[in-house]
Scaffold this active site. Sequence first.
Site, short mmCIF file in Angstrom:
data_model
loop_
_atom_site.label_atom_id
_atom_site.label_comp_id
_atom_site.label_asym_id
_atom_site.label_seq_id
_atom_site.Cartn_x
_atom_site.Cartn_y
_atom_site.Cartn_z
N LYS A 1 0.73 -1.16 -0.10
CA LYS A 1 0.00 0.08 -0.01
C LYS A 1 1.04 1.32 -0.21
O LYS A 1 1.81 1.14 0.69
CB LYS A 1 -0.83 -0.05 1.37
CG LYS A 1 -1.94 1.04 1.26
CD LYS A 1 -2.85 0.57 2.45
CE LYS A 1 -3.89 1.74 2.95
NZ LYS A 1 -4.73 1.12 3.98
N SER B 1 -9.82 1.91 2.28
CA SER B 1 -8.56 2.49 1.99
C SER B 1 -7.62 1.41 1.49
O SER B 1 -6.93 1.97 0.57
CB SER B 1 -8.13 3.11 3.10
OG SER B 1 -7.42 2.32 4.05
N SER C 1 -10.11 -1.48 6.87
CA SER C 1 -9.40 -1.21 5.81
C SER C 1 -8.64 -2.56 5.25
O SER C 1 -8.13 -2.25 4.09
CB SER C 1 -8.88 0.00 5.57
OG SER C 1 -9.83 1.07 5.65
#
Length: 465
Positions: free
Chosen positions: A83, A156, A180
């Site tokens: 991420k 997210s 998330s």
Amino acid sequence: MSAASEPHYLEIAELAPLLRGRRLSPVELTEAMLARIEALDGRLRAYARVTADEARAEARAAETLIMRGEYRGLLHGIPLAVKDLFWTKGVATAAGTTVHAGFVPAEDATVVRRLRQAGAIILGKLQLTEGAFATHHPSIAPPVNPWGADHWTGASSSGSGVATAAGLCHASLGTDSGGSIRFPCAANGLTGLKPTWGRVSRHGSFELAALLDHVGPIARSAADARILFDAIEGHDPLDPTSLPGRSPVAADEASLKGLRIGVDPYWNSNGTDDATQRAVENAQAALRSLGASISEVRFPDAWHIAGQWEAQCGVQTAVAHAGTYPARAAEYGPALSRLIEIGRSLDGMGYQRLLLSAAAFTGRVNALLETIDLLLVPVQPFAAPTYDRLGALAADPEANQRLIQYTAPFNISGHPSLTLPCGHTAEGMPIGFQLVARKGAERSLLGAGMALQRDTGWHKARPPC
């Protein structure tokens, strides 16, 4: 399937012996993955940036070591992605924002460094919502769910879920402050672990809310999630909030026999649609058939605590962004700005009341989990909604609270949770459920997931891409 020509959907546990036995080259595997990204990611938009040159160099290094007999373990030569809120040395890390678009870290985040030490190959940085909150910055095109382009990708860690599901990496790292990791896993048919708060270092990751943020793996199976967790967990001197030692090893790590699983029938059906209820009940039946005992429990007031999550998150987010907000407020999107303003408007006494409520709730969950081994709950009341439906939910505070009632409470309490797929809707969208355990019991959770997936096929379904 030819491992050489179509390796993208193989699990890490399947790839590792091929790489170790030199039947598949890390260079060959990495080139195949980069080619797939090139072919599909223009449509799916999972990556914020692909680090192809760096990945090729890491693949060559991995191949050299493996050929010399210096095999580092199950992640050696495996292409992963992270991420884009985890620092990567020399590579821009924007955290889904425009305000940090030019930030180039001088070091790797601890979890990225640990993946590299294990021999993993980092293909690139995965897209996320702005600052890891609810929605993407208006200037950034969000990732596309490979199961259905008009459906939510799950908050997210959106890029992490899409890339892992679509075969654009073999697993990924995400973060979870209110759901998330769990929402993208449910939306994309994946397995993901939100560890105990502090079990995995947060050093070198952009904060959303320090006391709510959890770092964990997003994978295609519990076995793969276990491999990543083994690599990234453990105390980190650079993160003083990280817990000492490592998560203990369970006596029988891949068995459900004798495990006591609690279910709160009222909470699990509170606003949950029929398809989700059926899927979760099917998971419950499968767990029982494999030797677990199921008993009814009464969970503490999750509705009340979920209603407090936004204010608690808002205060912590306001602190995290104090260096750029309100000074650069014009560069923020509306959702993240609203959250920060909620936090800035709350006084000290109001925040203390939230902390006391959170402490009391955590104590009640601790007490419940002393009476059972695992708690079974949905991830959300319905499968990934369409964006039209999601927009309506966002405008309705009660509906939004209902969406996070199964996830946010465990960010506030800090308990570990494993998300597992358990079927699909009539339209073919994935449905997931959670198993929650005592703090520090990640390996027991992962063992239960591995035992379930050894005898079921829900996690083997792949999207039509």
